[in-house]
Design an enzyme around this catalytic site. Structure first.
Site, mmCIF file in Angstrom:
data_model
loop_
_atom_site.group_PDB
_atom_site.id
_atom_site.type_symbol
_atom_site.label_atom_id
_atom_site.label_comp_id
_atom_site.label_asym_id
_atom_site.label_seq_id
_atom_site.Cartn_x
_atom_site.Cartn_y
_atom_site.Cartn_z
ATOM 1 N N SER A 6 -7.535 -48.287 -7.681
ATOM 2 C CA SER A 6 -6.165 -48.625 -7.294
ATOM 3 C C SER A 6 -5.982 -50.132 -7.393
ATOM 4 C CB SER A 6 -5.959 -48.181 -5.852
ATOM 5 O OG SER A 6 -4.857 -48.853 -5.286
ATOM 6 N N SER A 7 -4.741 -50.551 -7.610
ATOM 7 C CA SER A 7 -4.486 -51.986 -7.766
ATOM 8 C C SER A 7 -4.692 -52.756 -6.453
ATOM 9 C CB SER A 7 -3.066 -52.223 -8.291
ATOM 10 O OG SER A 7 -2.120 -51.675 -7.404
ATOM 11 N N TYR A 62 -9.602 -48.880 2.451
ATOM 12 C CA TYR A 62 -9.486 -48.112 1.204
ATOM 13 C C TYR A 62 -9.950 -48.970 0.021
ATOM 14 C CZ TYR A 62 -7.141 -45.510 -2.573
ATOM 15 O OH TYR A 62 -6.859 -44.803 -3.724
ATOM 16 N N LYS A 93 -13.021 -48.377 -2.674
ATOM 17 C CA LYS A 93 -12.803 -48.305 -4.129
ATOM 18 C C LYS A 93 -13.620 -49.381 -4.858
ATOM 19 C CE LYS A 93 -10.203 -44.724 -4.571
ATOM 20 N NZ LYS A 93 -10.634 -43.565 -5.394
ATOM 21 N N HIS A 121 3.604 -42.504 0.016
ATOM 22 C CA HIS A 121 3.923 -43.805 -0.565
ATOM 23 C C HIS A 121 5.453 -43.984 -0.577
ATOM 24 C CE1 HIS A 121 -0.193 -43.269 -2.149
ATOM 25 N NE2 HIS A 121 -0.249 -44.562 -1.943
HETATM 26 O O1 GFB Z 1 3.980 -47.277 -1.276
HETATM 27 P P1 GFB Z 1 3.525 -47.958 -0.039
HETATM 28 O O2 GFB Z 1 3.333 -47.104 1.159
HETATM 29 O O3 GFB Z 1 2.170 -48.681 -0.291
HETATM 30 O O4 GFB Z 1 4.592 -49.095 0.368
HETATM 31 P P2 GFB Z 1 1.596 -50.109 -0.744
HETATM 32 C C1 GFB Z 1 5.089 -50.008 -0.561
HETATM 33 C C2 GFB Z 1 6.171 -50.877 0.074
HETATM 34 O O5 GFB Z 1 7.326 -50.052 0.330
HETATM 35 C C3 GFB Z 1 5.806 -51.504 1.407
HETATM 36 C C4 GFB Z 1 7.792 -50.263 1.638
HETATM 37 O O6 GFB Z 1 6.347 -52.810 1.465
HETATM 38 C C5 GFB Z 1 6.518 -50.603 2.415
HETATM 39 O O7 GFB Z 1 6.837 -51.257 3.643
HETATM 40 N N1 GFB Z 1 8.497 -49.061 2.114
HETATM 41 C C6 GFB Z 1 9.839 -49.001 2.364
HETATM 42 C C7 GFB Z 1 7.980 -47.844 2.419
HETATM 43 N N2 GFB Z 1 10.185 -47.813 2.854
HETATM 44 C C8 GFB Z 1 9.053 -47.069 2.884
HETATM 45 C C9 GFB Z 1 8.785 -45.733 3.293
HETATM 46 O O8 GFB Z 1 9.658 -44.984 3.739
HETATM 47 N N3 GFB Z 1 7.498 -45.285 3.164
HETATM 48 C C10 GFB Z 1 6.502 -46.093 2.676
HETATM 49 N N4 GFB Z 1 5.263 -45.585 2.552
HETATM 50 N N5 GFB Z 1 6.729 -47.370 2.311
HETATM 51 C C11 GFB Z 1 -0.527 -48.631 -0.760
HETATM 52 C C12 GFB Z 1 -1.929 -48.835 -0.252
HETATM 53 O O9 GFB Z 1 0.070 -49.838 -0.512
HETATM 54 O O10 GFB Z 1 -0.443 -48.388 -2.144
HETATM 55 C C13 GFB Z 1 -2.924 -47.955 -0.859
HETATM 56 O O11 GFB Z 1 -1.900 -48.773 1.161
HETATM 57 C C14 GFB Z 1 -2.760 -47.785 -2.345
HETATM 58 O O12 GFB Z 1 -4.190 -48.461 -0.571
HETATM 59 C C15 GFB Z 1 -1.331 -47.513 -2.717
HETATM 60 O O13 GFB Z 1 -3.220 -48.929 -3.020
HETATM 61 C C16 GFB Z 1 -1.113 -47.485 -4.219
HETATM 62 O O14 GFB Z 1 1.892 -50.401 -2.165
HETATM 63 O O15 GFB Z 1 1.967 -51.184 0.226
#
Ligand code: GFB
Length: 313
Positions: free
Chosen positions: A108-109, A137, A141, A180
């Site tokens: 993962s990035s 995580y 990785k 996500h």
């Molecule tokens: O996709 P996400 O959960 O993961 O969140 P990351 C990306 C961005 O979207 C963050 C915002 O800035 C969140 O605060 N966001 C806005 C939301 N609304 C929402 C929502 O309703 N749900 C979620 N989930 N986010 C993950 C990593 O990071 O990405 C993992 O924790 C992995 O390790 C994965 O690398 C690809 O991009 O921040």
């Protein structure tokens, strides 16, 4: 890869594993090996080693992992670290013991340092501190990448690692607490539309930037790299373009057909400010992403479990 090769795809019910299976089947590989959790527990070293020793696959794709969005990563820190370490250690060492020569490990990035220069090149690995919300995580990785590299160095294996950017598509997780951002926003906008709400809630400030890759494009890249072969040790897989969460939230509203406004819940974390991958190594290996974000989003929405085309024309 020989069309008669025996290929073990782990995590075949997940978003990434199922896309790799679809892509391999479409290309005519028909000796695919898959096992559900009830038949093979990847946390069980003895079971995994016995399975690999018995089946002796020619190729292994490690798409099995404990994954989730920013909140799940932040809250289930021990589970993300422990389970991912075990899954990859059992599979990589077991594959080696079973004489598997070619293996692909999916990372993962978020393995790259939080504040590294953008776009992120593969050589930035381990040049600075990680983003806190997903450090466990990322550490797991990174250990997987180093396992692959080490078996290559010590035992002349060809175990390669690919680092995809944020993924989305069919079979994604739509649970609002553990998903996500993209599936979460699709679901929230859809439900807001059905209820006739005036607004929908987006976590954080809306300013972080993210790069999104449609999962069938990732699967295509993985099979391309496995067929072509490459020396690794790792290669980024992305589109080379990113958007702010605000832009993403607005495009989701458009695709879903929700005509309200976005409100930001700033009590939720933003996570890393930006993680745009440099995809020039992959481009030099002859691969480029095909699916534009809006088109991929439309396909993801249509395949979402809650979407009913009759109820929502
Ligand atoms: O996709 P996400 O959960 O993961 O969140 P990351 C990306 C961005 O979207 C963050 C915002 O800035 C969140 O605060 N966001 C806005 C939301 N609304 C929402 C929502 O309703 N749900 C979620 N989930 N986010 C993950 C990593 O990071 O990405 C993992 O924790 C992995 O390790 C994965 O690398 C690809 O991009 O921040």
């Amino acid at each position: 890869m020989d069309r008669n090769a025996k290929i073990f795809v782990t995590g075949h019910r997940g978003m990434v594993g199922s896309a790799i299976v679809r892509r391999l089947q479409a290309a005519g590989y028909d000796r695919l090996l898959t096992r559900g959790r009830e038949d093979l527990d990847l946390l069980d070293q003895r079971a995994v080693h016995a399975f690999l020793a018995h089946e002796k696959p020619d190729y292994v794709f490690i798409a099995a992992a404990k994954v989730g969005g920013i909140q799940a990563n932040d809250q289930q820190r021990a589970d993300f670290l422990y389970q991912n370490l075990l899954i990859e250690a059992n599979l990589i060492h077991g594959a080696h013991l079973a004489g598997v020569q070619r293996l692909m490990f999916l990372g993962s990035s978020c393995i790259y340092p939080r504040d590294c220069p953008q776009p992120i090149k593969e050589e930035y690995l381990l040049t600075g501190p990680l983003e806190q919300t997903n450090e466990p995580y990322a550490i797991a990785k990174i250990a997987g990448i180093k396992l692959c590299e080490s078996y290559n160095r010590q035992y002349a294996r060809q175990y390669v690692s690919v680092m995809p950017t944020n993924l989305y598509g069919p079979n994604d997780n739509y649970d609002l607490l553990s998903s996500h951002v993209l599936p979460a926003l699709i679901r929230k906008a859809h439900e807001a539309k059905l209820r006739g709400d005036a607004e929908y809630v987006v976590w954080g400030s809306g300013t972080p930037r993210r790069e999104f890759l449609y999962v069938d494009d990732l699967a295509d890249a993985c099979v391309h790299l496995m067929e072509r072969g490459y020396d690794g040790p790792l290669v980024n897989v992305g589109t080379g373009e990113d958007v702010t969460i605000r832009e993403l939230a607005e495009t989701v509203m458009d695709v879903v057909g929700f005509r309200g406004r976005v409100v930001y819940d700033r009590s939720k974390p933003d996570g890393t400010p930006r993680k745009l991958l440099d995809v020039s190594r992959l481009a030099a290996l002859g691969w480029k992403a095909r699916t534009p974000l809006r088109e991929g989003m439309r396909r993801a929405y249509e395949s979402a479990p809650f979407h009913s085309p009759v109820a929502n024309p």
